[in-house]
Motif scaffolding. Structure first.
Motif, PDB file in Angstrom:
ATOM      1  N   LYS A  84       0.842  -1.212   0.000  1.00  0.00           N
ATOM      2  CA  LYS A  84       0.000   0.000   0.000  1.00  0.00           C
ATOM      3  C   LYS A  84       0.874   1.257   0.000  1.00  0.00           C
ATOM      4  O   LYS A  84       0.551   2.243  -0.663  1.00  0.00           O
ATOM      5  CB  LYS A  84      -0.905   0.022   1.248  1.00  0.00           C
ATOM      6  CG  LYS A  84      -2.127  -0.860   1.112  1.00  0.00           C
ATOM      7  CD  LYS A  84      -3.357  -0.057   0.699  1.00  0.00           C
ATOM      8  CE  LYS A  84      -4.557  -0.953   0.442  1.00  0.00           C
ATOM      9  NZ  LYS A  84      -5.110  -0.865  -0.894  1.00  0.00           N
ATOM     10  N   ASP A 111     -11.640  12.198  -5.033  1.00  0.00           N
ATOM     11  CA  ASP A 111     -12.094  11.179  -4.082  1.00  0.00           C
ATOM     12  C   ASP A 111     -10.947  10.406  -3.427  1.00  0.00           C
ATOM     13  O   ASP A 111     -10.935  10.247  -2.203  1.00  0.00           O
ATOM     14  CB  ASP A 111     -13.056  10.201  -4.771  1.00  0.00           C
ATOM     15  CG  ASP A 111     -13.868   9.411  -3.755  1.00  0.00           C
ATOM     16  OD1 ASP A 111     -14.648  10.045  -3.022  1.00  0.00           O
ATOM     17  OD2 ASP A 111     -13.709   8.183  -3.677  1.00  0.00           O
ATOM     18  N   ALA A 112      -9.997   9.943  -4.249  1.00  0.00           N
ATOM     19  CA  ALA A 112      -8.902   9.143  -3.673  1.00  0.00           C
ATOM     20  C   ALA A 112      -8.016   9.972  -2.724  1.00  0.00           C
ATOM     21  O   ALA A 112      -7.706   9.507  -1.627  1.00  0.00           O
ATOM     22  CB  ALA A 112      -8.086   8.482  -4.777  1.00  0.00           C
ATOM     23  N   LYS A 115     -10.312  10.275   0.415  1.00  0.00           N
ATOM     24  CA  LYS A 115     -10.698   9.039   1.103  1.00  0.00           C
ATOM     25  C   LYS A 115      -9.524   8.087   1.358  1.00  0.00           C
ATOM     26  O   LYS A 115      -9.556   7.313   2.307  1.00  0.00           O
ATOM     27  CB  LYS A 115     -11.771   8.294   0.295  1.00  0.00           C
ATOM     28  CG  LYS A 115     -13.063   9.067   0.146  1.00  0.00           C
ATOM     29  CD  LYS A 115     -13.772   9.225   1.485  1.00  0.00           C
ATOM     30  CE  LYS A 115     -14.894  10.236   1.362  1.00  0.00           C
ATOM     31  NZ  LYS A 115     -15.527  10.518   2.657  1.00  0.00           N
ATOM     32  N   VAL A 116      -8.543   8.107   0.471  1.00  0.00           N
ATOM     33  CA  VAL A 116      -7.409   7.191   0.648  1.00  0.00           C
ATOM     34  C   VAL A 116      -6.281   7.862   1.421  1.00  0.00           C
ATOM     35  O   VAL A 116      -5.783   7.334   2.404  1.00  0.00           O
ATOM     36  CB  VAL A 116      -6.896   6.675  -0.719  1.00  0.00           C
ATOM     37  CG1 VAL A 116      -5.657   5.811  -0.525  1.00  0.00           C
ATOM     38  CG2 VAL A 116      -7.991   5.893  -1.434  1.00  0.00           C
ATOM     39  N   LYS A 118      -6.612  10.625   3.026  1.00  0.00           N
ATOM     40  CA  LYS A 118      -7.232  11.345   4.157  1.00  0.00           C
ATOM     41  C   LYS A 118      -6.747  12.793   4.232  1.00  0.00           C
ATOM     42  O   LYS A 118      -6.468  13.314   5.306  1.00  0.00           O
ATOM     43  CB  LYS A 118      -6.926  10.643   5.494  1.00  0.00           C
ATOM     44  CG  LYS A 118      -7.052   9.148   5.466  1.00  0.00           C
ATOM     45  CD  LYS A 118      -8.474   8.708   5.747  1.00  0.00           C
ATOM     46  CE  LYS A 118      -8.592   7.197   5.737  1.00  0.00           C
ATOM     47  NZ  LYS A 118      -9.868   6.733   5.255  1.00  0.00           N
ATOM     48  N   MET A 164      -2.802  12.264  -6.839  1.00  0.00           N
ATOM     49  CA  MET A 164      -2.210  11.447  -5.769  1.00  0.00           C
ATOM     50  C   MET A 164      -0.732  11.785  -5.567  1.00  0.00           C
ATOM     51  O   MET A 164      -0.067  11.169  -4.742  1.00  0.00           O
ATOM     52  CB  MET A 164      -2.366   9.959  -6.095  1.00  0.00           C
ATOM     53  CG  MET A 164      -3.796   9.477  -6.192  1.00  0.00           C
ATOM     54  SD  MET A 164      -4.685   9.633  -4.638  1.00  0.00           S
ATOM     55  CE  MET A 164      -4.127   8.164  -3.778  1.00  0.00           C
TER      56      MET A 164
END
Lengths: 252, 221
Positions: A84, A111-112, A115-116, A118, A164
């Motif tokens: 991860k 979203d990522a 949500k991923v 944070k 990201m």
């Protein structure tokens, strides 16, 4: 510094060795294009690097952190948790974009990170707006993927990957589903990223684009790296197989 | 029997029907999702047990299932059940039966989602739970809503089957009134009630389907 390194990678599908002993190193700021005929293993190489497929042999690492380690005399993948963490180092733009159809452009991008990773919502939105502008998608924030052209979808997909903040961005034939005119708008975006020294590995069939944008071109065929070098070196290669492959494009 | 009394009795019956309807949906919709996971499980024991369960539930009459659940405790274990068990048995029967149907609908929906969505989610670092509930499930709902609507409408009419184990739902009441009044008027009114109930539910489901279609509507440009 080496962002990505893969050593002696092998992959077997139904007893067919699609990758045979592939080694490749990508250093910071480098743009590497991978070219080669269909079935040469280019896409498989990206899928191994992005954990979408498991390697049968060899090792690879991001930022010097290994994804596969020696253990009890054999090699095995690091823990799920560690994978991860490694996943944060790279982004991937798929051939078919794979946008989430029920999310708007804005949500696909934000979203990522929220949500991923944070991360703070406002911050992510600000960055997303900048990315949308950079990708030439202003006014499309609230559109759904089904309302966009293929070129726009691919640019959203690139923005989604960039949001990201990856160290390296992989492209899997990003323009092969697009018509020539729309291809150019996507290539323009990739070119801009190259100018900003984004580290990228691009699997592509666009020879002239590869020649133009890359620091290095890797020519793959039948699961091995046949030839590699700077665009000048490769396009003037003495290697017969390389000449035969590139010759098809020159004769067009 | 006055018209007013007939209507009051039927409305009370309908209340029971509605309760059965709501309870069935509230429990069978989530349970169906659990069964669909079981059915798709990589563990062959779990997937086969679920497969057999679904096969039995869909392959035998619901009426028979209601009998087994209602009379089972007495004939198998010698338990005497109170009259209150009638409604409970009916609810259990409906939930178990409908969950099996919903499981197969969910499975069809889940398996129809493009594999690329899972891959994109994986690369972006979503957990498996996040991937399912944020990315996959909303698309599944949209796709399976028409099939769910079908089942929901069938369920409204199926609640009348609770009659066979003496639950005083609307059909049971209508039959009793008909016997007492020697007129089919109560049946006609019951039919109208079922129809109106269905009409309302179909209307709501239609609205819902429309609302869920948001991401597949093409823009005007």
């Amino acid at each position: 510094m080496n962002i990505f390194e893969i050593k002696h990678a092998t992959k077997v599908f139904n007893q067919v060795e699609v990758l045979k002993d592939i080694s490749l190193t990508v250093s910071e700021g480098e743009v590497v294009s991978i070219i080669g005929p269909s079935g040469s293993g280019k896409t498989t190489l990206l899928r191994l690097a992005t954990f979408l497929e498991r390697m049968d042999g060899g090792t690879f690492s991001y930022m010097g952190e290994p994804a596969i380690v020696e253990k009890d005399g054999g090699y095995s993948y690091v823990s799920k948790h560690k994978i991860k963490q490694l996943q944060r180092y790279f982004g991937l733009a798929f051939q078919n974009y794979n946008l989430f159809p029920h999310f708007t452009v804005m949500k696909n991008i934000t979203d990522a990170p929220i949500k991923v990773l944070k991360r703070n919502k406002e911050e992510v939105y600000e960055e997303a707006k900048a990315l949308i502008k950079k990708m030439g998608l202003e006014g499309k924030e609230d559109a759904y993927p089904s309302q966009l052209s293929g070129g726009q979808c691919q640019r959203v997909a690139i923005a989604r990957a960039l949001a990201m903040k990856p160290k390296i961005l992989f492209f899997d034939e990003p323009t092969s589903a697009l018509d020539p005119e729309i291809t150019q708008e996507v290539l323009k975006v990739i070119r801009e990223l190259a100018a900003e020294k984004m580290t990228m590995v691009i699997v592509t069939h666009e020879m002239f684009f590869a020649k133009d944008v890359s620091d290095r071109i890797v020519f793959m065929d039948k699961g091995v790296i046949v030839d590699q070098g700077t665009p000048e070196e490769l396009f003037n290669s003495e290697n017969e197989r390389t000449r035969a492959f590139l010759g098809q494009y020159y004769n067009m | 029997m006055s018209m007013q009394l007939i209507l009051t009795k039927l409305l009370l019956g309908m209340g029971v029907s509605v309760q059965l309807f709501v309870l069935t949906l509230v429990f069978s919709l989530p349970l169906g999702l659990v069964f669909s996971f079981g059915r798709m499980s990589k563990n062959p024991i779990i997937s086969n047990i679920t497969k057999v369960y679904i096969s039995i539930m869909r392959g035998t009459p619901l009426m028979l299932q209601l009998f087994v659940i209602y009379f089972g405790p007495y004939y198998w274990f010698g338990f005497t059940t109170s009259t209150g068990y009638r409604f409970v048995a009916a609810a259990i029967g409906f939930v178990m039966n409908y969950a099996a149907y919903f499981a197969e609908i969910y499975r069809g929906g889940i398996e129809s989602i493009d594999k690329g969505n899972y891959e994109a989610a994986q690369v972006l670092g979503y957990t498996k739970v996040q991937t399912f509930f944020r990315i996959i499930f909303p698309q599944v709902i949209k796709r399976i809503l028409p099939s769910i609507t079908n089942e929901v409408i069938t369920l409204i009419k199926d609640t009348s089957l609770a009659f066979v184990i003496g639950v005083s739902e609307m059909f049971t009441v209508a039959k009793a009134i008909t016997s007492a009044t020697k007129s089919v008027g109560a049946y006609v009114i019951a039919a109208i009630f079922y129809f109106v109930f269905n009409f309302i539910v179909a209307f709501i489901m239609g609205k819902l389907e429309n609302k869920m279609g948001y991401f597949e509507r093409e823009s005007a440009e």
